[in-house]
Design an enzyme around this catalytic site. Structure first.
Site, PDB file in Angstrom:
ATOM      1  CG  ASP A  88       8.805 -14.272   2.425  1.00 19.74           C
ATOM      2  OD1 ASP A  88       7.877 -14.868   2.995  1.00 19.74           O
ATOM      3  OD2 ASP A  88       9.373 -14.716   1.414  1.00 19.74           O
ATOM      4  CB  THR A  91       2.268 -17.508  10.241  1.00 20.49           C
ATOM      5  OG1 THR A  91       0.954 -16.934  10.142  1.00 20.49           O
ATOM      6  CG2 THR A  91       3.296 -16.428  10.004  1.00 20.49           C
ATOM      7  CD  GLU A 131       1.694 -10.791   4.694  1.00 20.85           C
ATOM      8  OE1 GLU A 131       2.238 -11.853   4.309  1.00 20.85           O
ATOM      9  OE2 GLU A 131       1.278 -10.609   5.861  1.00 20.85           O
ATOM     10  CG  ASP A 173       4.642 -18.610   1.786  1.00 20.60           C
ATOM     11  OD1 ASP A 173       5.375 -17.732   1.265  1.00 20.60           O
ATOM     12  OD2 ASP A 173       4.973 -19.292   2.775  1.00 20.60           O
ATOM     13  CG  HIS A 181      10.287 -19.119  -1.252  1.00 17.52           C
ATOM     14  ND1 HIS A 181      11.258 -18.434  -0.548  1.00 17.52           N
ATOM     15  CD2 HIS A 181       9.135 -18.944  -0.543  1.00 17.52           C
ATOM     16  CE1 HIS A 181      10.717 -17.851   0.497  1.00 17.52           C
ATOM     17  NE2 HIS A 181       9.420 -18.151   0.530  1.00 17.52           N
ATOM     18  N   PRO A 216      -2.623 -14.962  12.996  1.00 16.68           N
ATOM     19  CG  PRO A 216      -1.431 -13.532  11.595  1.00 16.68           C
ATOM     20  CD  PRO A 216      -1.440 -14.073  12.994  1.00 16.68           C
ATOM     21  CG  ASP A 266      -8.138 -12.710   7.076  1.00 14.10           C
ATOM     22  OD1 ASP A 266      -8.378 -12.783   8.285  1.00 14.10           O
ATOM     23  OD2 ASP A 266      -8.016 -13.715   6.343  1.00 14.10           O
ATOM     24  N   GLY A 267      -6.546 -13.277   4.010  1.00 11.82           N
ATOM     25  CA  GLY A 267      -6.818 -14.184   2.894  1.00 11.82           C
ATOM     26  C   GLY A 267      -8.207 -14.789   2.951  1.00 11.82           C
ATOM     27  CD  GLN A 277       2.549 -11.572  11.696  1.00 13.44           C
ATOM     28  OE1 GLN A 277       2.378 -12.790  11.846  1.00 13.44           O
ATOM     29  NE2 GLN A 277       2.395 -11.001  10.510  1.00 13.44           N
TER      30      GLN A 277
HETATM   31  N1  SAM Z   1       7.594 -19.449   4.532  1.00 14.42           N
HETATM   32  C1  SAM Z   1       7.025 -19.229   5.828  1.00 14.42           C
HETATM   33  C2  SAM Z   1       6.613 -20.529   6.445  1.00 14.42           C
HETATM   34  O1  SAM Z   1       6.707 -21.541   5.795  1.00 14.42           O
HETATM   35  O2  SAM Z   1       6.233 -20.536   7.605  1.00 14.42           O
HETATM   36  C3  SAM Z   1       5.886 -18.271   5.719  1.00 14.42           C
HETATM   37  C4  SAM Z   1       6.368 -16.975   5.220  1.00 14.42           C
HETATM   38  S1  SAM Z   1       5.307 -15.620   5.109  1.00 14.42           S
HETATM   39  C5  SAM Z   1       6.240 -14.508   6.037  1.00 14.42           C
HETATM   40  C6  SAM Z   1       3.899 -15.964   6.120  1.00 14.42           C
HETATM   41  C7  SAM Z   1       2.950 -14.803   6.016  1.00 14.42           C
HETATM   42  O3  SAM Z   1       1.579 -15.203   6.182  1.00 14.42           O
HETATM   43  C8  SAM Z   1       3.176 -13.708   7.068  1.00 14.42           C
HETATM   44  O4  SAM Z   1       3.700 -12.565   6.456  1.00 14.42           O
HETATM   45  C9  SAM Z   1       1.790 -13.463   7.662  1.00 14.42           C
HETATM   46  O5  SAM Z   1       1.532 -12.098   7.938  1.00 14.42           O
HETATM   47  C10 SAM Z   1       0.893 -14.020   6.576  1.00 14.42           C
HETATM   48  N2  SAM Z   1      -0.462 -14.370   7.028  1.00 14.42           N
HETATM   49  C11 SAM Z   1      -0.794 -15.068   8.139  1.00 14.42           C
HETATM   50  N3  SAM Z   1      -2.133 -15.197   8.226  1.00 14.42           N
HETATM   51  C12 SAM Z   1      -2.661 -14.560   7.136  1.00 14.42           C
HETATM   52  C13 SAM Z   1      -3.992 -14.347   6.672  1.00 14.42           C
HETATM   53  N4  SAM Z   1      -5.049 -14.792   7.372  1.00 14.42           N
HETATM   54  N5  SAM Z   1      -4.162 -13.684   5.497  1.00 14.42           N
HETATM   55  C14 SAM Z   1      -3.087 -13.219   4.793  1.00 14.42           C
HETATM   56  N6  SAM Z   1      -1.795 -13.369   5.203  1.00 14.42           N
HETATM   57  C15 SAM Z   1      -1.591 -14.043   6.361  1.00 14.42           C
END
Ligand code: SAM
Length: 286
Positions: free
Chosen positions: A86, A157, A106, A155, A62, A164, A137-138, A31
């Site tokens: 974050d 995106t 993450e 938590d 949070h 992702p 990847d989760g 991204q």
């Molecule tokens: N608080 C924010 C919201 O409510 O939208 C989300 C914050 S956090 C930055 C979201 C994180 O999810 C990002 O850092 C992203 O890289 C991560 N992410 C997205 N898809 C993912 C996946 N498949 N596995 C692990 N992390 C993932």
């Protein structure tokens, strides 16, 4: 006129923040990653043009994502955070003395790095020895996990485009979450804005209802998110998030036991997006 960061809440509604400085801009394999220093909310993380979290109001999201399950689960010792790079959610979860270990998975190392550099209050818990940071990847991480976690907090995106986060809103993912949870485990996932993206809430609550005996939806208000109103969807194998032991959180600026209860009172315009069983479940007297 100065520098402004603009986010499209919908094709008909733009959100704008006055920016003091662009602190970082980069492209990871997953991204676009930016950090803007906004006049209103201070340093803020933006991914693929969508505001993720700001130093000014991150505590609301949070605290609600952490303390609602922490108060409802009698022994939340092992927690998994998927996403959350974050650091804000990990900081809140680790503030509970009941938590013995937190694994944070993450996918994007760039998010972790820029958060350490520019979002110091978010990443305050990264040095906590109970925290294990995993860059993966989760969905893939959960493939081999079974009967291990008390809490899983997703938590991530939003499920936008080919981002992702999309895989984390699938039935297959929620099956892996179910498998990774202990017999009395529960999970929470951010389910976005019921105003601008009701389809996300509709889909996840329908899916979770199929896979978990207890599904509940609750809300909070995050000023930087489109329209403010924001939801969380939970799936639980045993405990009801509304049947909780009141927890006093000394540092909290949003979470209280009364706010916990009130967050499950859903206006009809939100409840209409939920399966009947969840809607009626919502009618449990507070
Ligand atoms: N608080 C924010 C919201 O409510 O939208 C989300 C914050 S956090 C930055 C979201 C994180 O999810 C990002 O850092 C992203 O890289 C991560 N992410 C997205 N898809 C993912 C996946 N498949 N596995 C692990 N992390 C993932």
């Amino acid at each position: 006129m100065g520098l402004w960061f603009t986010e499209e809440a919908s094709p008909h509604h733009l959100l704008q923040w006055k920016v003091k400085r662009l602190l970082f801009s980069g492209r990871s394999p997953y991204q676009t990653v930016e950090v803007v220093d906004t006049e209103q909310f201070g340093p803020s993380l933006v991914l693929d043009g969508i505001m993720q979290t700001t130093q000014g109001d991150e505590y609301i999201y949070h605290e609600m994502m952490a303390w609602v399950p922490l108060a409802a689960h009698p022994h939340p010792e092992r927690a998994l955070i998927i996403g959350g790079g974050d650091g804000g959610l990990a900081r809140e979860v680790l503030a509970s003395p009941a938590v013995k270990e937190v694994t944070m998975v993450e996918i994007d190392a760039m998010v972790i790095d820029v958060s350490k550099q520019f979002l110091a209050s978010h990443t305050a818990a990264f040095a906590d020895p109970r925290l294990q940071l995993v860059t993966a990847d989760g969905m893939e991480y959960l493939a081999d996990v079974e009967d291990y976690f008390d809490l899983i907090l997703v938590d991530c995106t939003d499920p936008e485009g080919s981002g992702p986060g999309c895989v984390l809103y699938t039935e297959a993912f929620h099956r892996r979450v179910h498998k990774a949870l202990k017999a009395d485990g529960l999970f929470i996932q951010q389910s976005g804005s019921p105003t601008y993206n009701p389809e996300v809430l509709q889909a996840i609550s329908a899916d979770v209802t199929q896979q978990f005996p207890v599904c509940r939806v609750y809300w909070c208000v995050v000023p930087t998110y489109p329209g403010g109103l924001f939801t969380f969807t939970s799936g639980s194998k045993q405990y009801d998030l509304l049947d909780f032991t009141p927890v006093t959180v000394p540092h909290a600026r949003w979470y209280t036991p009364d706010v916990h209860r009130a967050a499950f009172a859903l206006p009809p315009v939100v409840a209409q997006h939920l399966p009947e069983s969840v809607r009626t479940g919502q009618s449990t007297p507070l």
